[in-house]
Design a protein around this motif. Structure first.
Motif, PDB file in Angstrom:
ATOM      1  N   PHE A  60       8.515  -6.837  13.468  1.00 27.16           N
ATOM      2  CA  PHE A  60       9.853  -6.970  12.887  1.00 27.16           C
ATOM      3  C   PHE A  60      10.589  -5.632  12.902  1.00 27.16           C
ATOM      4  N   PRO A  61      11.747  -5.549  13.595  1.00 26.12           N
ATOM      5  CA  PRO A  61      12.502  -4.286  13.651  1.00 26.12           C
ATOM      6  C   PRO A  61      13.365  -4.093  12.402  1.00 26.12           C
ATOM      7  N   ALA A 101       3.442  -5.643   3.943  1.00 23.83           N
ATOM      8  CA  ALA A 101       2.428  -4.628   4.273  1.00 23.83           C
ATOM      9  C   ALA A 101       3.060  -3.456   5.035  1.00 23.83           C
ATOM     10  N   LYS A 102       4.238  -3.697   5.643  1.00 23.82           N
ATOM     11  CA  LYS A 102       4.872  -2.655   6.464  1.00 23.82           C
ATOM     12  C   LYS A 102       6.261  -2.239   5.962  1.00 23.82           C
ATOM     13  N   HIS A 103       6.986  -3.187   5.327  1.00 24.53           N
ATOM     14  CA  HIS A 103       8.390  -2.922   5.000  1.00 24.53           C
ATOM     15  C   HIS A 103       8.720  -3.347   3.570  1.00 24.53           C
ATOM     16  N   ASN A 104       9.770  -2.733   3.056  1.00 22.75           N
ATOM     17  CA  ASN A 104      10.362  -3.184   1.798  1.00 22.75           C
ATOM     18  C   ASN A 104      11.422  -4.234   2.146  1.00 22.75           C
ATOM     19  N   ILE A 105      10.995  -5.479   2.233  1.00 22.33           N
ATOM     20  CA  ILE A 105      11.905  -6.543   2.688  1.00 22.33           C
ATOM     21  C   ILE A 105      12.976  -6.859   1.644  1.00 22.33           C
ATOM     22  N   PHE A 106      12.793  -6.374   0.407  1.00 20.64           N
ATOM     23  CA  PHE A 106      13.777  -6.669  -0.633  1.00 20.64           C
ATOM     24  C   PHE A 106      15.074  -5.894  -0.429  1.00 20.64           C
ATOM     25  N   THR A 107      14.985  -4.773   0.252  1.00 19.02           N
ATOM     26  CA  THR A 107      16.205  -4.024   0.599  1.00 19.02           C
ATOM     27  C   THR A 107      17.092  -4.878   1.494  1.00 19.02           C
ATOM     28  N   LEU A 108      16.469  -5.483   2.506  1.00 18.21           N
ATOM     29  CA  LEU A 108      17.216  -6.333   3.429  1.00 18.21           C
ATOM     30  C   LEU A 108      17.687  -7.613   2.739  1.00 18.21           C
TER      31      LEU A 108
END
Length: 597
Positions: A463-464, A516-523
């Motif tokens: 995921f970019p 595990a890789k990103h803070n998806i809550f920002t997006l």
């Protein structure tokens, strides 16, 4: 019969009774690589050397073959060669000047290749000597500036630019190239601008000039005052800025043309026949084989121009006939070392708008349209790290454009309508849109189309995240302008809303892997805030009341997705984990949407 062949500076004969002979210039190089001063026995040594055709391969190979200790023993001779090269640049005889320029290229590259592990100061000492470095570089830069500004040979100007590019790109990190301190002190900025402002010079040397300027601007740009940044930011000469824009547009247009040619060739070839036979199951795999080398150097130049110079924004919208349709043969370039950066200048000539015939059948375009088409190609495949970075740079440039007030004015101008044919990634569930069906719309519609296209085509395992954040930021900035200026854009907003909701669904369904890789809550917060903007301020920029109805319908129709998002962030915000604060922000942002349940 004995045959003669030239290889590695040797003149070899097939007769076994005679020893192989060396070229005279190679013999002279060998004398330089001795510890003795070559001019002691031959007073006219340096004068004769620059009348000999340069053997770049031998000279660079000889430097590479020596170890550090051996190189230090002949430092005085290398310093002497470097100084005599600079002196030869002032000669009236063009052969001496050409040979001196090529010798300097070989010296700079050869010494840097040998000293990659050492400091820049050692390289300066090896080439010029610390005591003479300042004067040497001053004389060198003055000579190059004079050659670039003179009305002399175009081949000489080309070699001057190649030498400067060689000087700038010999280190992997440009900011570690200490020799560039002298290029900062002895500026050639005005010479570069002169090349870009005059159509004949721009056609011959525009590409190299633009790339050189972009590289010089990036030398220690965050560490010290870079004079090239300061000067580029205040350029207001229309001819110069238009010239820079034309060079960039032509390079990007050339890439677009090459891609289109390969795509057409690909579609009419074996894979097209295979697809027709077995269906569309291989369409994505076949598409991946279409590959054209991207041009990050010219993208960097566009970024610096847009980012640093407010006046350049006007160039983005300047109309011209579609580039790449009319080309002019290019005269052969002089023999030079390999092109730095691994980038190749466009094969067709840089065309100025006044030199193109106006044809009713030729599609009107501008630099922004050409850039959007380029971006739509580059951003298709982000699995490759190289293209990932290229796509990121495209989105950064779009962010700069979306932040600019004047750029937004022409993006949203109803009187400036264009048909922009963006490249779309082949997907099994949709057909390729016909070019003829594309409507003429304000340019902001093409930007939004590009963002929507990116959103729907990159929901994948790798995921970019960074690219998605920048993509949503571009949309947000465009909406802010529409809200502020009450611009009612006639756009199919439903496609954007659907893409954003599908993205939220993807984030939720892959929560464990992505967290595990990103803070998806920002997006997620950015997406929810976009919907909040539509709900709260939509009456100021949505085109019709029915558009508002469509928004409400879409939110109600997809309420389950928002309910699932609320459950997910509530769960994580009530736990004492690392995502508590980030999830809480999304929880609060969902208040508006919760009224539609």
């Amino acid at each position: 019969m004995a045959q003669t062949e030239k290889r590695g500076g040797l003149l070899r004969k097939s007769s076994a009774s005679k020893k192989p002979l060396k070229e005279k210039v190679v013999l002279m190089y060998d004398e330089i690589f001795m510890t003795e001063d070559p001019s002691k026995c031959s007073p006219r040594f340096w004068e004769e050397l620059f009348l000999m055709k340069v053997n770049l391969e031998y000279l660079e190979g000889k430097l590479e073959s020596l170890d550090g200790e051996e190189l230090m023993k002949i430092k005085d001779n290398i310093n002497c060669l470097f100084q005599h090269c600079i002196q030869a640049l002032g000669e009236e005889h063009p052969i001496r000047v050409v040979n001196a320029l090529q010798t300097l290229c070989a010296l700079i590259r050869g010494v840097h290749q040998k000293n990659k592990s050492t400091s820049g100061f050692d390289i300066i000492n090896m080439l010029m000597g610390f005591d003479k470095a300042e004067l040497c570089m001053k004389n060198l830069m003055e000579s190059l500036d004079s050659l670039l500004c003179a009305e002399g040979s175009e081949s000489l100007k080309s070699l001057c630019l190649k030498l400067l590019l060689c000087l700038v790109t010999v280190t992997d990190n440009i900011s570690q190239n200490t020799i560039l301190e002298y290029v900062m002190i002895n500026s050639i900025f005005e010479a570069i601008l002169q090349i870009l402002s005059h159509p004949p010079s721009r056609r011959e040397h525009g590409y190299d000039a633009v790339v050189l300027l972009a590289l010089l601007v990036n030398y220690r740009k965050y560490e010290s005052v870079n004079p090239y940044i300061v000067k580029l930011s205040i350029v207001d000469d229309e001819a110069t800025l238009n010239g820079m824009g034309l060079v960039i547009a032509q390079a990007l247009s050339e890439y677009n043309r090459q891609y289109k040619d390969k795509e057409e060739e690909h579609q009419s070839g074996f894979f097209s026949a295979l697809t027709n036979m077995v269906g569309s199951m291989f369409i994505a795999d076949a598409h991946e084989k279409i590959s054209v080398q991207t041009n990050e150097a010219i993208l960097l130049a566009l970024y610096e121009a847009v980012h640093l110079n407010r006046n350049f924004i006007t160039v983005l919208a300047q109309s011209h006939p579609e580039m790449g349709l009319v080309t002019t043969p290019v005269s052969p370039a002089p023999t030079t070392p390999a092109t730095p950066l691994g980038t190749t200048p466009p094969s067709s000539d840089v065309i100025s708008s006044v030199e193109l015939p106006l044809d009713a059948d030729v599609q009107t375009s501008n630099l922004l349209i050409t850039f959007l088409k380029y971006s739509s190609i580059v951003m298709q495949d982000t699995k490759d790290e190289h293209r990932l970075h290229s796509g990121k740079l495209c989105l950064i440039i779009l962010t700069c454009i979306a932040e600019d007030q004047y750029a937004n004015a022409f993006l949203h101008d109803d009187n400036m309508n264009f048909r922009v044919n963006l490249h779309r990634m082949p997907m099994r569930h949709r057909k390729k849109a016909a070019d003829k069906n594309l409507p003429c719309r304000p340019l902001v519609c093409a930007v939004l189309d590009l963002m929507v296209e990116f959103i729907v085509t990159h929901m994948m395992k790798e995921f970019p995240m960074d690219l998605y954040v920048r993509c949503i930021q571009v949309v947000h900035k465009l909406l802010c302008y529409q809200k502020k200026c009450r611009v009612r854009l006639h756009y199919t907003w439903r496609e954007l809303w659907s893409a954003l909701i599908n993205l939220l669904k993807f984030l939720m369904s892959n929560e464990t892997v992505l967290l595990a890789k990103h803070n998806i809550f920002t997006l997620a917060l950015m997406i929810v805030n976009l919907f909040n903007m539509f709900i709260t301020y939509g009456d100021t920029f949505l085109p019709t009341p029915s558009s508002y109805d469509e928004l409400y319908y879409e939110i109600i129709r997809m309420h389950q997705s928002f309910d699932n998002l609320y459950s997910m962030v509530l769960r994580l915000s009530t736990n004492a984990g690392q995502w508590k604060e980030a999830a809480s922000k999304v929880t609060h942002a969902l208040v508006n949407i919760s009224f539609f349940r």
